[in-house]
Design a protein around this motif. Structure first.
Motif, PDB file in Angstrom:
ATOM      1  N   ASP A  69     -97.651  15.812  16.489  1.00 25.71           N
ATOM      2  CA  ASP A  69     -98.048  16.158  17.970  1.00 25.71           C
ATOM      3  C   ASP A  69     -98.988  15.762  18.442  1.00 25.71           C
ATOM      4  O   ASP A  69     -99.612  15.920  19.175  1.00 25.71           O
ATOM      5  N   LYS A  70    -100.053  15.732  17.517  1.00 25.95           N
ATOM      6  CA  LYS A  70    -100.747  14.475  17.287  1.00 25.95           C
ATOM      7  C   LYS A  70    -100.499  12.943  18.304  1.00 25.95           C
ATOM      8  O   LYS A  70    -101.235  12.849  19.568  1.00 25.95           O
ATOM      9  N   ILE A  71     -99.935  12.640  17.838  1.00 28.06           N
ATOM     10  CA  ILE A  71     -99.358  11.485  18.479  1.00 28.06           C
ATOM     11  C   ILE A  71     -98.308  11.228  19.836  1.00 28.06           C
ATOM     12  O   ILE A  71     -98.519  10.404  21.197  1.00 28.06           O
ATOM     13  N   VAL A  72     -97.772  12.802  19.924  1.00 33.06           N
ATOM     14  CA  VAL A  72     -96.791  13.409  20.988  1.00 33.06           C
ATOM     15  C   VAL A  72     -97.687  13.732  22.040  1.00 33.06           C
ATOM     16  O   VAL A  72     -97.595  12.558  23.921  1.00 33.06           O
ATOM     17  N   ARG A  73     -99.223  14.099  21.520  1.00 33.10           N
ATOM     18  CA  ARG A  73     -99.583  14.892  23.263  1.00 33.10           C
ATOM     19  C   ARG A  73    -100.360  13.279  23.198  1.00 33.10           C
ATOM     20  O   ARG A  73    -100.290  13.678  24.356  1.00 33.10           O
ATOM     21  N   HIS A  74    -100.661  12.716  23.414  1.00 26.89           N
ATOM     22  CA  HIS A  74    -101.422  11.460  23.304  1.00 26.89           C
ATOM     23  C   HIS A  74    -100.342  10.354  23.841  1.00 26.89           C
ATOM     24  O   HIS A  74    -101.096   9.373  25.012  1.00 26.89           O
ATOM     25  N   ALA A  75     -99.009   9.984  23.342  1.00 27.31           N
ATOM     26  CA  ALA A  75     -99.071   9.355  24.380  1.00 27.31           C
ATOM     27  C   ALA A  75     -98.441   9.918  25.219  1.00 27.31           C
ATOM     28  O   ALA A  75     -98.202   9.441  26.303  1.00 27.31           O
ATOM     29  N   ARG A  76     -98.370  11.207  25.564  1.00 26.09           N
ATOM     30  CA  ARG A  76     -98.013  11.243  26.395  1.00 26.09           C
ATOM     31  C   ARG A  76     -99.269  10.955  28.013  1.00 26.09           C
ATOM     32  O   ARG A  76     -98.449  11.349  29.496  1.00 26.09           O
ATOM     33  N   GLU A  77     -99.764  11.546  28.194  1.00 26.14           N
ATOM     34  CA  GLU A  77    -100.840  10.831  28.491  1.00 26.14           C
ATOM     35  C   GLU A  77    -100.958   9.508  29.241  1.00 26.14           C
ATOM     36  O   GLU A  77    -100.823   8.589  29.829  1.00 26.14           O
ATOM     37  N   ILE A  78     -99.752   8.074  28.592  1.00 27.59           N
ATOM     38  CA  ILE A  78     -99.395   7.034  28.930  1.00 27.59           C
ATOM     39  C   ILE A  78     -98.418   6.926  29.373  1.00 27.59           C
ATOM     40  O   ILE A  78     -98.038   5.974  30.087  1.00 27.59           O
ATOM     41  N   LEU A  79     -97.655   7.743  28.282  1.00 28.46           N
ATOM     42  CA  LEU A  79     -95.436   7.271  28.722  1.00 28.46           C
ATOM     43  C   LEU A  79     -95.397   8.221  29.494  1.00 28.46           C
ATOM     44  O   LEU A  79     -96.032   9.788  29.547  1.00 28.46           O
ATOM     45  N   ASP A  80     -94.198   8.347  30.308  1.00 31.64           N
ATOM     46  CA  ASP A  80     -93.663   9.400  31.286  1.00 31.64           C
ATOM     47  C   ASP A  80     -92.381   9.668  30.242  1.00 31.64           C
ATOM     48  O   ASP A  80     -91.444   9.520  29.970  1.00 31.64           O
ATOM     49  N   PHE A  81     -92.376  10.891  29.641  1.00 33.34           N
ATOM     50  CA  PHE A  81     -91.778  11.065  28.913  1.00 33.34           C
ATOM     51  C   PHE A  81     -90.033  12.302  29.408  1.00 33.34           C
ATOM     52  O   PHE A  81     -88.981  12.514  28.755  1.00 33.34           O
ATOM     53  N   GLY A  82     -90.544  11.770  30.344  1.00 33.72           N
ATOM     54  CA  GLY A  82     -89.374  11.753  31.674  1.00 33.72           C
ATOM     55  C   GLY A  82     -88.327  10.743  31.746  1.00 33.72           C
ATOM     56  O   GLY A  82     -86.734  11.252  32.181  1.00 33.72           O
ATOM     57  N   ARG A  83     -88.764   9.520  31.141  1.00 29.40           N
ATOM     58  CA  ARG A  83     -87.836   9.005  31.120  1.00 29.40           C
ATOM     59  C   ARG A  83     -87.305   7.739  28.993  1.00 29.40           C
ATOM     60  O   ARG A  83     -88.344   8.535  29.221  1.00 29.40           O
ATOM     61  N   PRO A  84     -86.606   6.727  29.553  1.00 30.38           N
ATOM     62  CA  PRO A  84     -86.307   6.481  28.023  1.00 30.38           C
ATOM     63  C   PRO A  84     -87.466   6.145  28.011  1.00 30.38           C
ATOM     64  O   PRO A  84     -87.890   5.281  28.062  1.00 30.38           O
ATOM     65  N   VAL A  85     -87.655   6.287  25.753  1.00 31.08           N
ATOM     66  CA  VAL A  85     -88.626   5.438  25.630  1.00 31.08           C
ATOM     67  C   VAL A  85     -87.897   5.387  23.814  1.00 31.08           C
ATOM     68  O   VAL A  85     -86.813   5.825  23.688  1.00 31.08           O
ATOM     69  N   ALA A  86     -88.738   4.225  23.946  1.00 32.88           N
ATOM     70  CA  ALA A  86     -87.913   3.299  22.574  1.00 32.88           C
ATOM     71  C   ALA A  86     -89.169   3.868  21.659  1.00 32.88           C
ATOM     72  O   ALA A  86     -90.747   3.808  21.676  1.00 32.88           O
ATOM     73  N   LEU A  87     -88.914   4.533  20.010  1.00 33.12           N
ATOM     74  CA  LEU A  87     -89.435   4.911  19.153  1.00 33.12           C
ATOM     75  C   LEU A  87     -89.205   4.342  17.954  1.00 33.12           C
ATOM     76  O   LEU A  87     -88.099   3.763  17.366  1.00 33.12           O
ATOM     77  N   SER A  88     -90.823   3.388  17.771  1.00 30.81           N
ATOM     78  CA  SER A  88     -90.424   2.304  16.707  1.00 30.81           C
ATOM     79  C   SER A  88     -91.491   2.982  15.180  1.00 30.81           C
ATOM     80  O   SER A  88     -92.011   3.329  15.302  1.00 30.81           O
ATOM     81  N   LEU A  89     -90.542   2.792  14.166  1.00 30.93           N
ATOM     82  CA  LEU A  89     -90.767   3.053  12.849  1.00 30.93           C
ATOM     83  C   LEU A  89     -89.834   2.346  11.900  1.00 30.93           C
ATOM     84  O   LEU A  89     -88.924   2.241  11.481  1.00 30.93           O
ATOM     85  N   ILE A  90     -90.978   1.339  11.839  1.00 33.97           N
ATOM     86  CA  ILE A  90     -90.614   0.010  10.458  1.00 33.97           C
ATOM     87  C   ILE A  90     -91.291   0.550   9.525  1.00 33.97           C
ATOM     88  O   ILE A  90     -92.300   0.013   9.127  1.00 33.97           O
ATOM     89  N   ALA A  91     -90.334   0.067   9.415  1.00 29.40           N
ATOM     90  CA  ALA A  91     -91.699   0.595   6.881  1.00 29.40           C
ATOM     91  C   ALA A  91     -92.073   1.404   6.900  1.00 29.40           C
ATOM     92  O   ALA A  91     -93.087   0.908   6.744  1.00 29.40           O
ATOM     93  N   LEU A  92     -91.782   2.668   7.717  1.00 32.34           N
ATOM     94  CA  LEU A  92     -92.752   3.473   7.569  1.00 32.34           C
ATOM     95  C   LEU A  92     -92.182   4.592   6.326  1.00 32.34           C
ATOM     96  O   LEU A  92     -92.786   4.913   5.990  1.00 32.34           O
ATOM     97  N   MET A  93     -91.596   5.484   7.157  1.00 23.44           N
ATOM     98  CA  MET A  93     -90.655   6.659   5.926  1.00 23.44           C
ATOM     99  C   MET A  93     -90.408   6.781   4.806  1.00 23.44           C
ATOM    100  O   MET A  93     -90.614   8.034   4.236  1.00 23.44           O
ATOM    101  N   HIS A  94     -90.303   5.289   4.260  1.00 23.47           N
ATOM    102  CA  HIS A  94     -90.487   5.341   2.431  1.00 23.47           C
ATOM    103  C   HIS A  94     -92.274   5.758   2.117  1.00 23.47           C
ATOM    104  O   HIS A  94     -91.951   5.462   0.400  1.00 23.47           O
ATOM    105  N   PHE A  95     -93.149   4.993   3.226  1.00 30.73           N
ATOM    106  CA  PHE A  95     -94.710   6.180   2.279  1.00 30.73           C
ATOM    107  C   PHE A  95     -94.209   7.163   2.622  1.00 30.73           C
ATOM    108  O   PHE A  95     -95.634   8.395   2.139  1.00 30.73           O
ATOM    109  N   ILE A  96     -93.547   8.235   2.891  1.00 37.05           N
ATOM    110  CA  ILE A  96     -93.525   9.782   3.733  1.00 37.05           C
ATOM    111  C   ILE A  96     -92.528  10.291   1.746  1.00 37.05           C
ATOM    112  O   ILE A  96     -91.454  10.043   2.425  1.00 37.05           O
ATOM    113  N   PRO A  97     -92.795  11.146   1.292  1.00 38.03           N
ATOM    114  CA  PRO A  97     -92.228  10.655  -0.412  1.00 38.03           C
ATOM    115  C   PRO A  97     -91.447  12.574   0.350  1.00 38.03           C
ATOM    116  O   PRO A  97     -92.102  12.870   1.656  1.00 38.03           O
TER     117      PRO A  97
END
Length: 263
Positions: free
Chosen positions: A134-162
């Motif tokens: 929620d925090k990430i998206v709230r800030h990102a909305r100040e810079i990115l237009d979520f009415g148009r396509p956005v590429a979400l990149s999660l590189i080598a990250l989620m294996h640190f979340i058990p």
């Protein structure tokens, strides 16, 4: 570049951090003895995996930018290592806008100095944890237009979340904010390709106080539920070449990787 951090954050050098261990594996200098200690104990294949992840990110970002997507949200940015995602993308789309996010204060310091946009585009950085989408998206909305396509990149990250922290729900929450035509780019360490090696890496990270949650192919595939995987689908990082054919004998890899479109 802007940041929502009001004062220079304190960097805890007593504990290893995934971003700094990753920096060490890539041959970087922006890490501390505690991070190096973890890296030194890891098998040589861990350095290969870090390099393979980075190369996959380069190919995937370029592939998406070539299709006209000019907005990127990169979570788990890590220590800047050239070429960074915005450099790859802005070579193709100079006006592209990129938001970086990571939870290590040292990444913020380097981001402020090094993640500089081309004049036509924008780069921005937020110090935030993926477990607070929620925090990430709230800030990102100040810079990115979520009415148009956005590429979400999660590189080598989620294996640190058990599993008990519900990694799949975190990704679902992030993807749910993306409009049709957006993309998810994700790479993830495998538990089932080289099981003994995966167990060794997990144990060594644990000694440094870092928990890992490597996953099987079906478990990684769940991150893409409801999305349209682009060719060649969910493969290893060294087999993903977008529209281009992969080498006849790609390098072995313990990393799954995929790119999917939001329908």
């Amino acid at each position: 570049m802007t940041t929502d951090t009001p004062r220079p954050p304190r960097i805890d050098t007593s504990k290893a951090h995934p971003a700094r261990v990753y920096d060490w594996l890539l041959g970087g200098k922006d890490n501390y003895p505690v991070d190096e200690a973890v890296g030194e104990r890891l098998p040589a294949e861990a350095r290969d995996a870090a390099r393979q992840n980075r190369q996959f990110m380069h190919r995937a970002a370029a592939w998406i930018a070539a299709r006209g997507v000019d907005q990127f949200l990169d979570v788990g940015t890590g220590i800047p290592t050239e070429p960074n995602l915005h450099q790859i993308v802005q070579r193709l789309v100079p006006s592209a806008r990129i938001v970086y996010a990571d939870n290590d204060p040292i990444v913020l310091r380097h981001a402020e100095a090094l993640l500089v946009s081309r004049p036509e585009g924008v780069t921005d950085y937020i110090e935030a944890d993926v477990r607070r989408p929620d925090k990430i998206v709230r800030h990102a909305r100040e810079i990115l237009d979520f009415g148009r396509p956005v590429a979400l990149s999660l590189i080598a990250l989620m294996h640190f979340i058990p599993d008990e922290q519900d990694a799949h729900a975190i990704v679902r929450d992030l993807v749910a904010t993306l409009p049709s035509g957006s993309y998810l780019v994700l790479s993830h360490a495998a538990s089932d390709l080289y099981p003994e090696l995966a167990a060794q890496v997990t144990a060594e990270y644990a000694k440094g106080g870092i928990r890992l949650g490597f996953r099987t192919r079906p478990e990684v595939a769940r991150f893409f539920d409801g999305l349209e995987l682009v060719e060649p689908g969910l493969v290893t990082a060294t087999q993903w070449y977008g529209s281009d054919p992969a080498p006849e004998q790609p390098e072995g890899s313990g990393i799954y990787a995929g790119v999917a479109r939001v329908p």
